[in-house]
Design a protein around this motif. Structure first.
Motif: not given
Length: 557
Positions: A314-325
């Motif tokens: 979840x953390x990795x996915x959230x970080x990736x999503x935040x980077x994209x945003x």
């Protein structure tokens, strides 16, 4: 006329002379009394098995017994082949009347003393004091039956030390003295020499004897059990109210020499020891509990790890999503309002990341904790018991000795007599007793009416924190009584405790290691027992020379 009288007289004279000769030939010569055996066993295996014999004015100083000159007879004609038969309860002489005392307070009496002039002196000692019992040798330390048991299979083992046992019992009955028959069981030189197949054979093919020239017979053999129980039954028929078995064990240090000796295991050859069965059941129960707990912890560990792994994902996915945003915001939000919206989204994403990181942290703690719990649990994994053949033989000795005692109790019960056993005092201080010689204090105690631990202070090495036990009789007995009380409390129906105590001076311990024993020392031992709630005791002196004017009930006003 003279010729006629001569003719009649000669045949009469011939008959008279022949009768006198025959009568003389059938009358046993008066035996010379022997030096009484020191006999009793020590309370510590590191001490000598026999105390030094006291001077006995009734003997000629000889310490030889008939056992030393016996030869091996033909076993095919041996009386052991005859199985003893239980007799009706009660003494053979109905005129004998005995009652169990308020508490047995007794002395040891050798066959020599019981059959000699000293007997009257000992009877007077008991009558004039608070003593009330005698333990009399019926089968002594060499294996001699101390009287001639006519008409029984044991007559060949008889020795006329007590010429008239019925008279001895009658005297005890008249004086209200409780009679106990001491029977030395497995130390038996007479039987071992007669039947080496019932004993132990050394590697050189000779009968094994210890350093004192004494031989033992084999507790694994029921034939030996029946032999001793048969003698006990004869004692009960004489009128003895209690049978006290002594030397109910294998020889001292047997565990160090058993592999060099040849002997039979009898019916125990293919038997699983009682302790093995118990240990196996306990091990199985402990392993089942261990495996259940291990499975539970493993499941808990796996769950904590799964939560951790999921949180990391979840953390990795959230970080990736935040980077994209963030990248999208930089491209599309160049107005003040857009910047404010992007900042809000950024804070929201940051809070989400922190929540996930906290979840990871908690999952990692839970995971690490269960891993640590599993490691600790593995350290406490039940160890498989020692089921080696050497240990099997050791535990079979315990079974053999305990089984003998139980069998003896069953066989003697119809005769209405109590059964007691003498046992090393130190066996009560060890978790499993002394399995090397077959003595387990709790298991033997569970089979008898009376247990008599031999706790002579002189026979202990440094024990209970007492450097020189012989010099502190009160403290030694006091400390022992605490241990015995705890052991007997394990039984639902414990036997009477009746220890052997010391009335002799152990000068062989050397200067500074002993004290002279007299009135004060004997009373100190009795007082320690009484204060611990132990009311009964037996007093040992090898030569039956007991201290005068002892108060045998020191706590009574």
């Amino acid at each position: 006329m003279r010729k006629k009288w001569t003719t009649l007289l000669f045949p009469l004279l011939f008959v008279l002379v022949f009768s006198v000769i025959a009568a003389c030939a059938n009358t046993p010569s008066e035996p010379v009394e022997e030096n009484p055996s020191a006999g009793k066993e020590p309370a510590s295996p590191s001490e000598p098995a026999n105390q030094q014999p006291e001077e006995n004015p009734d003997n000629n100083g000889s310490d030889k017994t008939s056992a030393e000159n016996d030869t091996v007879d033909n076993p095919d004609n041996d009386p052991l082949d005859e199985q003893p038969v239980s007799e009706p309860a009660g003494p053979a002489n109905p005129s004998l009347k005995f009652t169990y005392p308020d508490a047995v307070r007794g002395i040891y009496v050798t066959g020599n003393s019981a059959g000699g002039s000293r007997f009257d002196t000992l009877v007077q000692l008991v009558k004039s004091s608070d003593l009330n019992a005698m333990v009399i040798d019926i089968k002594d330390d060499w294996g001699n039956v101390t009287y001639i048991p006519e008409g029984t299979p044991y007559v060949d083992a008889g020795k006329p030390l007590i010429k008239d046992p019925e008279s001895v019992l009658k005297t005890l009955s008249e004086n209200n003295i409780y009679p106990i028959a001491r029977i030395v069981v497995f130390k038996d030189t007479v039987l071992a020499k007669k039947r080496p197949d019932l004993s132990y054979i050394s590697s050189n093919g000779a009968l094994w004897t210890n350093g004192r020239g004494e031989a033992f017979v084999n507790p694994f053999l029921k034939e030996v059990w029946d032999y001793n129980i048969g003698i006990a039954k004869e004692a009960a028929k004489l009128g003895f109210q209690e049978i006290q078995f002594d030397y109910v064990r294998f020889p001292e240090g047997f565990e160090r020499r058993d592999e060099s000796l040849t002997y039979s295991l009898g019916s125990y050859e293919n038997q699983t020891p009682t302790r093995f069965v118990k240990l196996e059941a306990e091990y199985k129960e402990k392993m089942e509990a261990y495996q259940k707990q291990f499975a539970q912890l493993s499941q808990k560990r796996d769950k904590a790890k799964a939560i951790y792994d999921e949180a990391v994902s979840q953390l990795n996915a959230a970080k990736a999503n935040n980077q994209s945003n963030t990248e999208d915001a930089n491209v599309h939000n160049n107005t003040p309002s857009g910047n404010q919206s992007a900042e809000t989204e950024s804070n929201k994403d940051q809070n989400e990341l922190e929540a996930i990181e906290q979840k990871i942290k908690e999952a990692k703690v839970a995971w690490d904790k269960t891993e640590e719990d599993l490691k600790n649990l593995e350290k406490s994994k039940p160890k498989e018991p020692n089921f080696s053949n050497k240990e099997r033989l050791v535990q079979l000795r315990v079974d053999a000795v305990t089984d003998f005692v139980a069998y003896a109790k069953r066989e003697l019960e119809p005769l209405g007599v109590k059964v007691s056993v003498d046992i090393f005092g130190y066996t009560a201080t060890l978790p499993a007793g002394a399995p090397g010689i077959g003595q387990d204090f709790v298991r033997i105690s569970d089979q008898v009416d009376v247990i008599s631990s031999m706790i002579y202070p002189s026979h202990w090495t440094s024990y209970f924190g007492i450097a020189k036990p012989d010099k502190e009789p009160y403290r030694l007995v006091q400390e022992y009584a605490k241990v015995e009380k705890e052991k007997l409390s394990q039984l639902s129906d414990p036997p009477i405790s009746r220890p052997w105590i010391q009335d002799f001076t152990a000068s062989w311990l050397g200067q500074g290691n002993y004290i002279s024993y007299g009135k004060r020392e004997v009373e100190a031992q009795i007082r320690a027992l009484n204060e611990a709630g132990i009311k009964e005791f037996l007093i040992w002196n090898a030569g039956n020379n007991y201290t005068e004017n002892v108060d045998y009930t020191p706590l009574q006003p």
